[in-house]
Design a protein around this motif. Sequence first.
Motif: not given
Length: 402
Positions: A276-299, A301-302
Amino acid sequence: MSVIQRQRGAITLTFTFMLPAIVSLLAITVFFAMYSQVVIRAGQAADSAVLACAYQQNDTGVVTEGILDYYRPNFVLPELNKSVKLNSNNGCQISAQYRFEPAMVNALPVAIDSDTEVVSNSQSSAKLVQNVNVNGIQNPVDFSLVLDISGSMTWHLPELKKIITDVISDIVPSSNQVRFSIVPFQTGVGVSGAPWLLSSEASPKCVDGLVYRNGNLDADKTVQSLNYSSDRLDFNEVTPGRWLDRCSETSFILPLTNNLNRVIRYVESLDTSGGSTASYQGFIWGVRTLTDQWQKEWQVTPVQSSSLTQRLILFTDGDDNRRDYFNDLMSAGLCDVIQQDLNIQVSFIGFGVSADRIKQFKQCAGRNGSVFDANNTAELADYFEDAININIETKVRIVLGE
């Protein structure tokens, strides 16, 4: 009595001798106060007049004279000597002259004619500079594309992938100013080889972005933990499976990258899966690809730039399986935190969705957000291009002193 009289006489004599010096000191103080005010006001007048001239691209004498006269102190003579030039090469150039007659001229320690005038000249220039922003990528831009790949997208996903890849293909290949992340979602979101989740190296994992209390969504805690580091979170990780409705077995998060060919290949490889559809999950994880904190988590460089723009674009063709979750998260401030605290712009594209869904998106995006309601593929292509907004843009700024 004779002693007091002698003291009075001495004081009177001393004051008489000192009086010219006191008057001269007072005259000098008044002179420098007048001169300082004239110098400051002349500079302010020239700067203000040149900004108005450059902004309007008009050297109209009425405007310039009005500004110069506005800043003129009362003791400055009303006749103004000025020069105004406006051309395409040097912009607007203004020189202005304030003149005044010193007060207490006869008391000054130097000989000055009574008709002597003190002059203060000020010059200023400003230029209207246009920056042509080819493909919209002169300044760095990060995009997170949050894409619905649930079962209902089976017929729509091929067209959506073509629209996305066509837009990305139009970006200048040599540019490294634009980066994309891809966040596919259905019931949940999956990761593979995520550096912050070692277990995903061996096999993909579904990662839940929500926080629960007694088995129920804790919206406040979910919002509070949005930008927490990975070691502070419990992802409730699950290995995706064919009969497990948690996340896709084949489509996972692609972290931010400026390798546009890689992004295109990744989008082309996306496939729908059940669930089914859970856009709130994608919304949260989309943010977690953009913030400086999470860019570092993904290795990743911001980008360290004050001109960086970050934009999250969520696409879906249906309502969430738990529509109340998105509303609860909005009530807890999720959309405000994303846009105001994390400074991430959000856009939503609904493809044939209900009016209530569009209303929900508009409430989240707010007045400055972009919400698109597409009902056919032609509209979808136009709306997606508008959401990406990578067209030729012209930015105009006034540069003082050039």
